[in-house]
Write an enzyme that holds these catalytic residues in place. Structure first.
Site, PDB file in Angstrom:
ATOM      1  N   ASP A 138      -3.590  -4.188   1.810  1.00 29.10           N
ATOM      2  CA  ASP A 138      -3.164  -3.216   0.802  1.00 29.10           C
ATOM      3  C   ASP A 138      -1.736  -3.502   0.357  1.00 29.10           C
ATOM      4  OD1 ASP A 138      -2.758  -0.420  -0.428  1.00 29.10           O
ATOM      5  OD2 ASP A 138      -4.769  -0.241   0.397  1.00 29.10           O
ATOM      6  N   HIS A 165       0.596   3.356  -1.501  1.00 27.66           N
ATOM      7  CA  HIS A 165      -0.864   3.357  -1.399  1.00 27.66           C
ATOM      8  C   HIS A 165      -1.324   2.952   0.002  1.00 27.66           C
ATOM      9  CE1 HIS A 165      -4.984   1.762  -2.178  1.00 27.66           C
ATOM     10  NE2 HIS A 165      -5.028   2.714  -3.097  1.00 27.66           N
ATOM     11  N   SER A 169     -10.301   4.502  -3.084  1.00 25.83           N
ATOM     12  CA  SER A 169      -9.316   4.031  -2.103  1.00 25.83           C
ATOM     13  C   SER A 169      -9.172   4.997  -0.945  1.00 25.83           C
ATOM     14  CB  SER A 169      -7.940   3.876  -2.754  1.00 25.83           C
ATOM     15  OG  SER A 169      -7.777   2.622  -3.336  1.00 25.83           O
TER      16      SER A 169
END
Length: 398
Positions: free
Chosen positions: A159, A190, A344
């Site tokens: 990520d 994120h 996600s």
């Protein structure tokens, strides 16, 4: 594999060349002069080394001829030891045509931008996703789980990186590698959010798992497919040096259909590592996106608090399960928390559940996705055409 064969003509456009095809995903954000070269199966290490030496000499000869200072050339080398060998870099059209004409090249793919799959932020919303994993009915407020909680399992978060100092990780998060830039930190947020859902003490499904940051996306949440594949290779090799049967990985990212990305993902699964992947946020069939379209990974679509398909979530026969993915609260860099929505957020629930089940001795690797599907509840309303209606559950009924 028959189904994948049906997908390929719909998902890839090929440039006609006298040799290996140069593939490009329709609608993809291609990187100028960026290519991923995949060798034919059975290529020996010695032949691969000789091929790369030849490529380097051809590339430098072209630069010298033009008097160019634009170095480019090979950037990443791949050898997954699971039927996927190749390299990526920046090459001019003449060089890539010469490479395509080589007998040892299976195919060439245009490098493209891959992006994190979170789409929206909403503050001060109820945290419901974790409770839903252990509840048989919506609306639960407690998360029940076995105290092993993924102990002894390593989760690779592929990520934007992880804020490994965040208190919710309790010292269990470590830095692994960075294939995208020189900032060994999560400057986007994120990845930290994803890691929190996977294994955070407060926000996570597998609260005692070890978390490893594999940074492949930059501060904007994007990166090249070639850099993503390099991170995938690092995670597979690192896990294989230890015990891949006690390893899971999460990829809350994606791009257009990529045969190279799917092949790399399949190699990870063949190595014995459980791989959870976000289905994507385009409200389209997941077969057009990678790595979500790889049949051997565990592809997660996103549900909302009322057990329906989140409006943005991709769908289709390649979706394995639904997981909570709308208004999910988890860790943010620098401390504290925030809410994000997207597939996600669904995928790390699945990854965390995989780590949790490995800790319980309930399976490992690719077969673990089948276990998760069997345990899931058939409750999702309007899941999408040809899509499963099963929502993940850890088996601790409430």
């Amino acid at each position: 594999m028959v189904f994948l064969g049906k997908i390929l003509p719909l998902a890839l456009a090929a440039l006609s060349v006298n040799g290996a095809e140069i593939l490009s995903a329709p609608g993809a954000e291609n990187i100028p002069n960026g290519y991923i070269v995949v060798m034919k199966e059975g290529t020996s290490t010695q032949d691969f080394d000789a091929h790369r030496e030849w490529v380097a000499s051809v590339h430098h000869e072209r630069l010298a001829r033009r008097g160019s200072t634009n170095v480019g050339g090979m950037r990443h080398t791949y050898n997954f030891n699971q039927g996927f060998m190749g390299y990526a870099g920046t090459f001019d059209e003449e060089t890539i045509q010469e490479i395509a004409n080589r007998d040892d090249v299976a195919y060439i793919e245009r490098d493209q931008i891959m992006k994190a799959s979170a789409i929206q932020t909403q503050r001060n919303v109820p945290s419901w996703g974790l409770a839903r994993v252990s509840s048989r009915q919506p609306g639960g407020r407690d998360y029940s789980y076995d105290s092993t909680a993924g102990q002894g399992v390593t989760a690779y978060i592929i990520d934007t990186g992880i804020d490994i100092r965040h208190t919710d990780f309790g010292g269990r998060a470590v830095w692994g590698t960075n294939t995208v830039d020189r900032r060994n930190e999560d400057c986007n947020g994120h990845g930290t959010h994803v890691a929190g859902t996977t294994g955070g003490t407060s926000f996570g499904v597998a609260k005692r798992a070890r978390l490893v940051a594999v940074k492949v996306l930059d501060c904007n949440g994007s990166g090249s497919n070639s850099a993503v594949i390099a991170g995938m290779q690092w995670a597979m090799q690192h896990a294989s040096q230890n015990d891949p049967r006690r390893a899971v990985a999460n990829m809350s990212l994606g791009g257009g259909y990529s045969q190279a990305s799917n092949q790399a993902a399949a190699a990870i699964v063949r190595a014995g590592i459980f791989l959870a992947v976000a289905a994507g946020n385009d409200n389209r069939d997941a077969r057009s996106f990678s790595p979500a379209s790889e049949p051997t990974v565990c592809t997660a679509a996103a549900s909302h608090v009322r057990d329906g398909k989140a409006s943005f979530s991709n769908w289709g026969q390649l979706v394995d399960v639904y997981a909570p993915g709308q208004d999910i609260i988890s860790a943010r860099p620098g401390g504290g928390s925030r809410s994000l929505s997207g597939t996600s957020m669904a995928s790390p629930h699945v990854c965390g559940l995989g780590a949790y089940l490995i800790g319980l001795g309930r399976g490992s690797g690719g077969g673990l996705c089948d276990t998760i599907k069997r345990m899931a509840l058939p409750v999702i309303s309007n899941p999408g055409s040809g899509t499963t209606n099963r929502l993940i559950n850890n088996g601790v009924s409430q």
